[in-house]
Design an enzyme around this catalytic site. Structure first.
Site, PDB file in Angstrom:
ATOM      1  N   LYS A  40       0.816  -1.223   0.000  1.00  0.00           N
ATOM      2  CA  LYS A  40       0.000   0.000   0.000  1.00  0.00           C
ATOM      3  C   LYS A  40       0.847   1.271   0.000  1.00  0.00           C
ATOM      4  N   GLU A  43       0.776  -3.180   9.941  1.00  0.00           N
ATOM      5  CA  GLU A  43       1.192  -2.033  10.745  1.00  0.00           C
ATOM      6  C   GLU A  43       2.089  -2.637  11.814  1.00  0.00           C
ATOM      7  N   ASN A  82       4.951  -0.691  17.602  1.00  0.00           N
ATOM      8  CA  ASN A  82       4.240  -0.675  18.890  1.00  0.00           C
ATOM      9  C   ASN A  82       3.846   0.723  19.340  1.00  0.00           C
ATOM     10  N   THR A 129       5.325 -12.506  14.797  1.00  0.00           N
ATOM     11  CA  THR A 129       6.313 -11.951  15.728  1.00  0.00           C
ATOM     12  C   THR A 129       6.343 -12.720  17.040  1.00  0.00           C
ATOM     13  N   ASP A 130       7.507 -12.672  17.706  1.00  0.00           N
ATOM     14  CA  ASP A 130       7.606 -13.287  19.040  1.00  0.00           C
ATOM     15  C   ASP A 130       6.772 -12.529  20.076  1.00  0.00           C
ATOM     16  N   GLU A 131       6.344 -11.302  19.733  1.00  0.00           N
ATOM     17  CA  GLU A 131       5.602 -10.494  20.708  1.00  0.00           C
ATOM     18  C   GLU A 131       4.241 -11.085  21.050  1.00  0.00           C
ATOM     19  N   TYR A 145      -0.551  -3.526  18.855  1.00  0.00           N
ATOM     20  CA  TYR A 145       0.154  -4.175  17.735  1.00  0.00           C
ATOM     21  C   TYR A 145       0.225  -5.684  17.938  1.00  0.00           C
ATOM     22  N   THR A 169      -3.050  -7.605  17.731  1.00  0.00           N
ATOM     23  CA  THR A 169      -3.594  -7.820  16.374  1.00  0.00           C
ATOM     24  C   THR A 169      -2.766  -8.865  15.627  1.00  0.00           C
ATOM     25  N   LYS A 170      -1.463  -8.927  15.871  1.00  0.00           N
ATOM     26  CA  LYS A 170      -0.656  -9.992  15.241  1.00  0.00           C
ATOM     27  C   LYS A 170      -1.092 -11.355  15.801  1.00  0.00           C
ATOM     28  N   PRO A 194      17.792   2.089  13.825  1.00  0.00           N
ATOM     29  CA  PRO A 194      17.972   3.196  12.858  1.00  0.00           C
ATOM     30  C   PRO A 194      17.732   4.572  13.486  1.00  0.00           C
ATOM     31  N   ARG A 195      16.825   4.639  14.466  1.00  0.00           N
ATOM     32  CA  ARG A 195      16.593   5.947  15.096  1.00  0.00           C
ATOM     33  C   ARG A 195      17.874   6.440  15.769  1.00  0.00           C
ATOM     34  N   ARG A 225      15.992  -7.433  23.853  1.00  0.00           N
ATOM     35  CA  ARG A 225      15.449  -7.909  22.580  1.00  0.00           C
ATOM     36  C   ARG A 225      16.416  -8.945  22.013  1.00  0.00           C
TER      37      ARG A 225
HETATM   38  P1  NAD Z   1       7.295  -2.281   8.086  1.00  0.00           P
HETATM   39  O1  NAD Z   1       6.376  -1.398   8.865  1.00  0.00           O
HETATM   40  O2  NAD Z   1       8.687  -1.838   7.823  1.00  0.00           O
HETATM   41  O3  NAD Z   1       6.639  -2.620   6.666  1.00  0.00           O
HETATM   42  C1  NAD Z   1       5.284  -2.921   6.517  1.00  0.00           C
HETATM   43  C2  NAD Z   1       4.944  -2.843   5.030  1.00  0.00           C
HETATM   44  O4  NAD Z   1       3.556  -3.226   4.879  1.00  0.00           O
HETATM   45  C3  NAD Z   1       5.100  -1.445   4.437  1.00  0.00           C
HETATM   46  O5  NAD Z   1       5.740  -1.507   3.187  1.00  0.00           O
HETATM   47  C4  NAD Z   1       3.660  -0.968   4.282  1.00  0.00           C
HETATM   48  O6  NAD Z   1       3.488  -0.034   3.203  1.00  0.00           O
HETATM   49  C5  NAD Z   1       2.938  -2.269   4.024  1.00  0.00           C
HETATM   50  N1  NAD Z   1       1.516  -2.204   4.386  1.00  0.00           N
HETATM   51  C6  NAD Z   1       0.995  -1.748   5.546  1.00  0.00           C
HETATM   52  N2  NAD Z   1      -0.351  -1.820   5.498  1.00  0.00           N
HETATM   53  C7  NAD Z   1      -0.664  -2.359   4.294  1.00  0.00           C
HETATM   54  C8  NAD Z   1      -1.897  -2.696   3.666  1.00  0.00           C
HETATM   55  N3  NAD Z   1      -3.078  -2.497   4.280  1.00  0.00           N
HETATM   56  N4  NAD Z   1      -1.856  -3.243   2.433  1.00  0.00           N
HETATM   57  C9  NAD Z   1      -0.666  -3.448   1.792  1.00  0.00           C
HETATM   58  N5  NAD Z   1       0.517  -3.124   2.339  1.00  0.00           N
HETATM   59  C10 NAD Z   1       0.510  -2.594   3.575  1.00  0.00           C
HETATM   60  O7  NAD Z   1       7.268  -3.686   8.849  1.00  0.00           O
HETATM   61  P2  NAD Z   1       8.440  -4.745   9.087  1.00  0.00           P
HETATM   62  O8  NAD Z   1       9.184  -4.370  10.295  1.00  0.00           O
HETATM   63  O9  NAD Z   1       9.127  -4.974   7.818  1.00  0.00           O
HETATM   64  O10 NAD Z   1       7.561  -6.038   9.441  1.00  0.00           O
HETATM   65  C11 NAD Z   1       7.082  -6.881   8.403  1.00  0.00           C
HETATM   66  C12 NAD Z   1       6.366  -8.065   9.021  1.00  0.00           C
HETATM   67  O11 NAD Z   1       7.259  -8.786   9.861  1.00  0.00           O
HETATM   68  C13 NAD Z   1       5.174  -7.688   9.888  1.00  0.00           C
HETATM   69  O12 NAD Z   1       4.157  -8.641   9.693  1.00  0.00           O
HETATM   70  C14 NAD Z   1       5.728  -7.770  11.308  1.00  0.00           C
HETATM   71  O13 NAD Z   1       4.708  -8.075  12.228  1.00  0.00           O
HETATM   72  C15 NAD Z   1       6.695  -8.917  11.163  1.00  0.00           C
HETATM   73  N6  NAD Z   1       7.832  -8.940  12.101  1.00  0.00           N
HETATM   74  C16 NAD Z   1       8.631  -7.830  12.224  1.00  0.00           C
HETATM   75  C17 NAD Z   1       9.750  -7.902  13.054  1.00  0.00           C
HETATM   76  C18 NAD Z   1      10.700  -6.729  13.202  1.00  0.00           C
HETATM   77  O14 NAD Z   1      11.667  -6.813  13.950  1.00  0.00           O
HETATM   78  N7  NAD Z   1      10.505  -5.612  12.489  1.00  0.00           N
HETATM   79  C19 NAD Z   1      10.030  -9.080  13.755  1.00  0.00           C
HETATM   80  C20 NAD Z   1       9.172 -10.182  13.616  1.00  0.00           C
HETATM   81  C21 NAD Z   1       8.084 -10.097  12.770  1.00  0.00           C
HETATM   82  O1  DAU Z   2      10.065  -8.698  18.549  1.00  0.00           O
HETATM   83  C1  DAU Z   2       9.662  -8.446  17.244  1.00  0.00           C
HETATM   84  C2  DAU Z   2       9.130  -7.037  17.115  1.00  0.00           C
HETATM   85  O2  DAU Z   2      10.261  -6.181  17.138  1.00  0.00           O
HETATM   86  C3  DAU Z   2       8.301  -6.820  15.864  1.00  0.00           C
HETATM   87  O3  DAU Z   2       7.134  -7.593  15.946  1.00  0.00           O
HETATM   88  C4  DAU Z   2       7.928  -5.342  15.691  1.00  0.00           C
HETATM   89  O4  DAU Z   2       7.272  -5.144  14.448  1.00  0.00           O
HETATM   90  C5  DAU Z   2       9.203  -4.522  15.720  1.00  0.00           C
HETATM   91  O5  DAU Z   2       8.888  -3.142  15.646  1.00  0.00           O
HETATM   92  C6  DAU Z   2       9.979  -4.802  17.005  1.00  0.00           C
HETATM   93  O6  DAU Z   2       9.242  -4.342  18.153  1.00  0.00           O
HETATM   94  P1  DAU Z   2       9.957  -3.559  19.367  1.00  0.00           P
HETATM   95  O7  DAU Z   2       8.925  -2.769  20.054  1.00  0.00           O
HETATM   96  O8  DAU Z   2      10.812  -4.487  20.146  1.00  0.00           O
HETATM   97  O9  DAU Z   2      10.959  -2.617  18.465  1.00  0.00           O
HETATM   98  P2  DAU Z   2      11.393  -1.085  18.578  1.00  0.00           P
HETATM   99  O10 DAU Z   2      12.443  -0.895  17.541  1.00  0.00           O
HETATM  100  O11 DAU Z   2      10.245  -0.169  18.581  1.00  0.00           O
HETATM  101  O12 DAU Z   2      12.080  -1.021  20.005  1.00  0.00           O
HETATM  102  C7  DAU Z   2      13.128  -1.920  20.394  1.00  0.00           C
HETATM  103  C8  DAU Z   2      13.427  -1.663  21.869  1.00  0.00           C
HETATM  104  O13 DAU Z   2      14.025  -0.376  21.999  1.00  0.00           O
HETATM  105  C9  DAU Z   2      12.206  -1.637  22.752  1.00  0.00           C
HETATM  106  O14 DAU Z   2      12.549  -2.174  24.023  1.00  0.00           O
HETATM  107  C10 DAU Z   2      11.884  -0.146  22.895  1.00  0.00           C
HETATM  108  C11 DAU Z   2      13.254   0.487  22.863  1.00  0.00           C
HETATM  109  N1  DAU Z   2      13.375   1.841  22.295  1.00  0.00           N
HETATM  110  C12 DAU Z   2      12.772   2.099  21.095  1.00  0.00           C
HETATM  111  C13 DAU Z   2      12.916   3.342  20.503  1.00  0.00           C
HETATM  112  C14 DAU Z   2      12.251   3.661  19.173  1.00  0.00           C
HETATM  113  C15 DAU Z   2      14.154   2.804  22.945  1.00  0.00           C
HETATM  114  O15 DAU Z   2      14.710   2.550  24.031  1.00  0.00           O
HETATM  115  N2  DAU Z   2      14.297   4.020  22.358  1.00  0.00           N
HETATM  116  C16 DAU Z   2      13.715   4.334  21.165  1.00  0.00           C
HETATM  117  O16 DAU Z   2      13.900   5.480  20.686  1.00  0.00           O
END
Ligand code: NAD
Ligand code: DAU
Length: 332
Positions: A34, A81, A84, A121-123, A148, A151-152, A190-191, A212
């Site tokens: 999307k 989406e 969190n 996700t492990d969450e 988040y 819903t997962k 990345p932040r 994590r």
């Molecule tokens: P992300 O937010 O970087 O990417 C999500 C993508 O989905 C985006 O490109 C967005 O445009 C697209 N999207 C969102 N809503 C949509 C819709 N309604 N229709 C079509 N496309 C849509 O997410 P991510 O971190 O790459 O996570 C991807 C998947 O992996 C998710 O299902 C997440 O739950 C899972 N996951 C993420 C992590 C992590 O560490 N980031 C870990 C375990 C599992």
């Molecule tokens: O465990 C898998 C999950 O990991 C995925 O399902 C999610 O999509 C993904 O976003 C991620 O979730 P977290 O909430 O663990 O990730 P986030 O990068 O938001 O944060 C990682 C840890 O860092 C968490 O303990 C919160 C903390 N944090 C986050 C931010 C953005 C900080 O301390 N400072 C920050 O600025």
């Protein structure tokens, strides 16, 4: 050669998976995305035109999804989406995409008898105490904490129900925290890297003791390909690479590699309901499917990730100011 339909392929993990598949197999990939704030078409730039198709659209659009699923062999469902913090301020899009979107896809996969792999996700398992000797396994009861993760969890349960009630040819994987290139600057690693590039101090939620279990996005991709090729229908596989680290240690590592003092960070307001610790036991995936992670040196992986953000400022710069403005409103 298989035809893969990859939902969410313009996001962080989805785009890494698309690159991985095109580099390591002869499969054809169609991405359905999307392009929300989290999707970036630039993450898929330069891919071979004869093996890659991009479709901009919503996974809740049943007519669009039906046509695309009909033309594919395997659906690999990443779209979600995913953040969190966003789910705590505006949960509704999480229900629409994560629940209704998954429902729309599994209905189409059922109708056309297509193989379906659901990325989760492990969450969904909630969190662990810091000193708990146990890690999450496929038998751990669901106990999600945030909008988040709930819903997962709901989407996982829909897939399981469709397997049992309708014979959907599906597998599920629940992975730990990924890192690597193409991750949105709202996320932790990345932040902090882009903050340091901008001369801003990293922001640690609360005391920074939350743990994590980090895995490189390429290891996640290789695990998903192994499950698609060799996984048992109806089964769940946990994906993790024994990468537990607390947030304070991760920030200190980033600061070290970026030539800063190890204490050059700020503590900010904690996340409400902040999960304390995630930890994955991936024995099933390793023993049954012979998968192993290849990127197990986190220190080197973080250095590569820092280099990627330094060398790809044009990719992340457009999102940075708005992301930080949103965090500032929340005291984070
Ligand atoms: P992300 O937010 O970087 O990417 C999500 C993508 O989905 C985006 O490109 C967005 O445009 C697209 N999207 C969102 N809503 C949509 C819709 N309604 N229709 C079509 N496309 C849509 O997410 P991510 O971190 O790459 O996570 C991807 C998947 O992996 C998710 O299902 C997440 O739950 C899972 N996951 C993420 C992590 C992590 O560490 N980031 C870990 C375990 C599992
Ligand atoms: O465990 C898998 C999950 O990991 C995925 O399902 C999610 O999509 C993904 O976003 C991620 O979730 P977290 O909430 O663990 O990730 P986030 O990068 O938001 O944060 C990682 C840890 O860092 C968490 O303990 C919160 C903390 N944090 C986050 C931010 C953005 C900080 O301390 N400072 C920050 O600025």
């Amino acid at each position: 050669m298989q035809r893969l339909l990859v939902t969410g392929g313009a996001g962080f993990i989805g785009s890494n998976f698309v690159h991985y598949v095109l580099e390591n197999t002869d499969d054809h990939v169609t991405v359905l995305d999307k392009l929300t704030y989290a999707g970036n078409r630039e993450s898929l730039r330069g891919l071979p035109e004869d093996r890659f198709t991009f479709v901009e659209g919503d996974i809740t659009d049943a007519a669009l999804v039906d046509g695309l699923v009909a033309e594919t062999d395997v659906v690999v469902h990443y779209a979600a989406e995913s953040h969190n913090d966003n789910s705590l301020h505006d949960p509704r899009p999480f229900l629409d995409t994560n629940i209704i979107g998954t429902y729309t896809l599994i209905e189409a996969a059922r109708k056309h008898s297509k193989r379906f792999h659901h990325i989760s996700t492990d969450e969904v398992y909630g969190d662990l105490e810091l000193d708990d000797p146990e890690r999450f396994t496929e038998q751990t009861p669901y106990n999600p904490s945030s909008p988040y993760s709930s819903t997962k969890a709901g989407s996982d349960l829909l897939v399981r129900a469709w397997v049992r009630s309708f014979g959907l040819q599906a597998t599920i994987s629940n992975c730990s925290n990924n890192y690597g290139p193409y991750q949105h600057v709202e996320k932790f690693i990345p932040r902090q890297i882009t903050n340091v590039i901008d001369g801003v101090r990293p922001k640690l939620y609360g005391k920074g003791e939350n743990v994590r279990d980090w895995i490189h996005a390429n290891d996640h991709s290789s695990a998903v390909l192994a499950i698609i090729a060799k996984g048992t229908i109806g089964e769940t596989y946990l994906i993790g690479a024994d990468g537990e680290k607390n947030n304070k240690d991760v920030v200190e590592l980033i600061l070290k590699h970026m030539g800063q003092s190890p204490d050059a960070y700020d503590h900010v307001v904690d996340r409400p309901g902040h999960d304390l610790r995630y930890a994955i036991d991936s024995t099933k995936l390793r023993d049954e499917l012979g998968w192993e992670p290849k990127f197990s040196n986190f220190d080197a992986g973080i250095e590569d990730t820092i280099d990627w953000y330094r060398n790809n400022e044009q990719w992340w710069r457009p999102q940075k100011a708005a992301t930080e403005a949103k965090y500032k409103e929340q005291g984070q």
